[in-house]
Scaffold this active site. Structure first.
Site, mmCIF file in Angstrom:
data_model
loop_
_atom_site.group_PDB
_atom_site.id
_atom_site.type_symbol
_atom_site.label_atom_id
_atom_site.label_comp_id
_atom_site.label_asym_id
_atom_site.label_seq_id
_atom_site.Cartn_x
_atom_site.Cartn_y
_atom_site.Cartn_z
ATOM 1 N N GLY A 45 -3.778 -6.911 -6.119
ATOM 2 C CA GLY A 45 -4.831 -7.716 -6.106
ATOM 3 C C GLY A 45 -4.455 -9.165 -5.650
ATOM 4 O O GLY A 45 -5.168 -9.994 -5.610
ATOM 5 N N THR A 46 -3.196 -9.285 -4.917
ATOM 6 C CA THR A 46 -2.840 -10.365 -4.541
ATOM 7 C C THR A 46 -3.040 -10.782 -3.157
ATOM 8 O O THR A 46 -2.912 -11.991 -2.840
ATOM 9 C CB THR A 46 -1.141 -10.508 -4.914
ATOM 10 O OG1 THR A 46 -0.521 -9.485 -3.980
ATOM 11 C CG2 THR A 46 -0.976 -10.455 -6.155
ATOM 12 N N SER A 47 -3.637 -9.769 -2.336
ATOM 13 C CA SER A 47 -3.733 -10.292 -0.997
ATOM 14 C C SER A 47 -4.785 -8.876 -0.350
ATOM 15 O O SER A 47 -4.799 -8.003 -0.938
ATOM 16 C CB SER A 47 -2.631 -10.197 -0.111
ATOM 17 O OG SER A 47 -1.946 -8.835 -0.046
ATOM 18 N N GLY A 48 -5.159 -9.338 0.836
ATOM 19 C CA GLY A 48 -5.970 -8.205 1.490
ATOM 20 C C GLY A 48 -7.177 -7.833 0.776
ATOM 21 O O GLY A 48 -8.003 -8.573 0.141
ATOM 22 N N TYR A 78 2.875 7.991 5.130
ATOM 23 C CA TYR A 78 1.850 7.322 4.442
ATOM 24 C C TYR A 78 0.419 7.988 4.490
ATOM 25 O O TYR A 78 -0.302 8.043 3.669
ATOM 26 C CB TYR A 78 1.795 5.956 5.359
ATOM 27 C CG TYR A 78 0.517 5.165 4.955
ATOM 28 C CD1 TYR A 78 0.644 4.280 3.909
ATOM 29 C CD2 TYR A 78 -0.695 5.135 5.564
ATOM 30 C CE1 TYR A 78 -0.501 3.390 3.666
ATOM 31 C CE2 TYR A 78 -1.885 4.607 5.349
ATOM 32 C CZ TYR A 78 -1.739 3.746 4.307
ATOM 33 O OH TYR A 78 -2.919 2.747 3.923
ATOM 34 N N THR A 94 -5.552 -3.120 -9.057
ATOM 35 C CA THR A 94 -4.153 -3.281 -8.701
ATOM 36 C C THR A 94 -3.867 -3.636 -7.270
ATOM 37 O O THR A 94 -4.538 -3.219 -6.478
ATOM 38 C CB THR A 94 -3.353 -1.927 -9.011
ATOM 39 O OG1 THR A 94 -3.843 -0.848 -8.212
ATOM 40 C CG2 THR A 94 -3.669 -1.225 -10.396
ATOM 41 N N SER A 100 -7.390 6.145 3.118
ATOM 42 C CA SER A 100 -7.144 5.648 4.337
ATOM 43 C C SER A 100 -8.048 6.468 5.363
ATOM 44 O O SER A 100 -8.159 7.740 5.112
ATOM 45 C CB SER A 100 -5.982 5.184 4.482
ATOM 46 O OG SER A 100 -5.466 4.814 5.988
ATOM 47 N N GLY A 123 -7.293 -6.114 -2.047
ATOM 48 C CA GLY A 123 -7.588 -5.965 -3.164
ATOM 49 C C GLY A 123 -7.943 -7.575 -3.713
ATOM 50 O O GLY A 123 -8.731 -7.563 -4.695
#
Length: 250
Positions: A15-18, A151, A13, A138, A20
Site C-alpha cells: 500500500g505504499t505506492s501506485g 510474472y 498489502t 493482471s 495500493g
C-alpha cells in the site's frame, strides 16, 4: 464521496505506492480503518503521512510468513474482525526464457503467489462472515508478453485462486474476486520500463494499443477495487474484472 465502508476494517498489502496507495486513500475517504503494508519503512511512513488519519502502516514483506503474522497481530490490537482484504502486494521483472534464474523464479513466486496465499489464509480467523477479498491479478493472466513469463504465470495463479477459494469459503459467504489492471501509470511501471524518456516512450507506444487511447490511472483501478469490495457487488463472486481500457478485449 459515500460512506460505503464506514468503520469497516480493511487490509491493503503493498500500500505504499501506485494502485495500493490509491486504493488505501479511497477506502479511508469512504470511512474505513485501513492497514497498509510495505517492505521499506521510509516509504511506508511517507504513505501513512500522505493518506492522513484512519491508516496504520505495518512494515513487512508479504512473502515472509512471520511478517504476515505481525500484520494480523497489529490488527488484533485494535479490532476484533476484518471486513476486506485487498491482497495487492506483488511485482516482477523482465527475463526471457533463456535468462530465467532460480532466484528470479523463486522471488517472483514468493511475493506474488505465496504471499497472496498466506495473506488470505492467515486472515481467515479474523475475517467476518460475508467479508470480501480482492486479489490483484493482471491482464498478463490471459495475454502473452515477451520476457515476462514468470510474472504472467503468477498472475494466472492468482486468478485461479479466486475461482477455487469461492468454493472453500462459500459456507461463510466470503466473496473472492480478482482485479486485472492493464498498463497503469505507476512508479513501478516506470522502473520496469527503464525510467525517464525510455519509460515514457514505452508507455506512449502501449497507449496506442489500448482502445481507450491512454494508459490507466491508479485511482481508476482503486474505484474498481472498492466496487468489488462493497455491498454493491454482493452477487459478484469469483470474477476477473479487467480494468485495462479494453486492451485484452480485442
Amino acid at each position: 464521496m459515500t460512506n460505503r465502508f464506514q468503520n469497516r476494517v480493511v487490509i491493503v498489502t503493498g500500500g505504499t505506492s501506485g494502485i495500493g496507495l490509491a486504493t488505501a486513500k479511497a477506502f479511508v475517504a469512504e470511512g474505513a480503518w485501513v492497514f497498509i503494508t510495505g517492505r521499506r519503512q521510509q516509504a511506508l511512513d511517507a504513505a501513512v503521512k500522505e493518506i492522513g488519519g484512519g491508516v496504520v502502516g505495518v512494515q513487512g514483506d508479504m512473502g515472509i510468513l512471520a511478517d504476515i503474522d505481525r500484520l494480523y497481530d497489529t490488527v488484533q490490537q485494535k479490532h476484533s474482525q476484518i471486513d476486506v482484504v485487498f491482497a495487492n502486494a506483488g511485482g516482477g521483472e523482465f527475463a526471457a526464457l533463456g535468462a530465467i534464474t532460480e532466484e528470479h523464479y523463486q522471488s517472483t513466486f514468493d511475493t506474488n503467489v505465496k504471499g497472496v496465499l498466506f495473506t488470505v489464509q492467515k486472515a481467515l480467523p479474523l475475517l467476518r462472515d460475508g467479508a470480501a477479498i480482492v486479489l490483484t491479478s493482471s491482464t498478463t493472466s490471459i495475454s502473452g508478453t515477451p520476457a515476462f513469463s514468470v510474472y504472467s504465470a503468477t498472475k494466472a495463479a492468482i486468478r485461479n485462486f479466486a475461482r477455487n477459494w469461492i468454493l472453500d469459503l462459500k459456507d461463510r459467504r466470503i466473496r473472492v474476486n480478482a482485479i486485472s489492471p492493464g498498463v497503469t501509470d505507476t512508479a513501478g511501471l516506470n522502473e520496469l520500463f527503464g525510467s525517464g524518456d525510455q519509460a515514457e516512450g514505452t508507455k506512449n507506444y502501449l497507449a496506442g494499443l489500448i482502445p481507450a487511447g491512454r494508459i490507466g490511472k491508479p485511482e481508476e483501478i482503486a474505484k474498481a477495487v472498492l466496487f468489488l469490495a462493497s455491498d454493491d457487488a454482493s452477487f459478484v463472486n469469483g470474477v476477473e474484472l479487467f480494468v485495462d481500457g479494453g486492451q485484452v478485449q480485442i
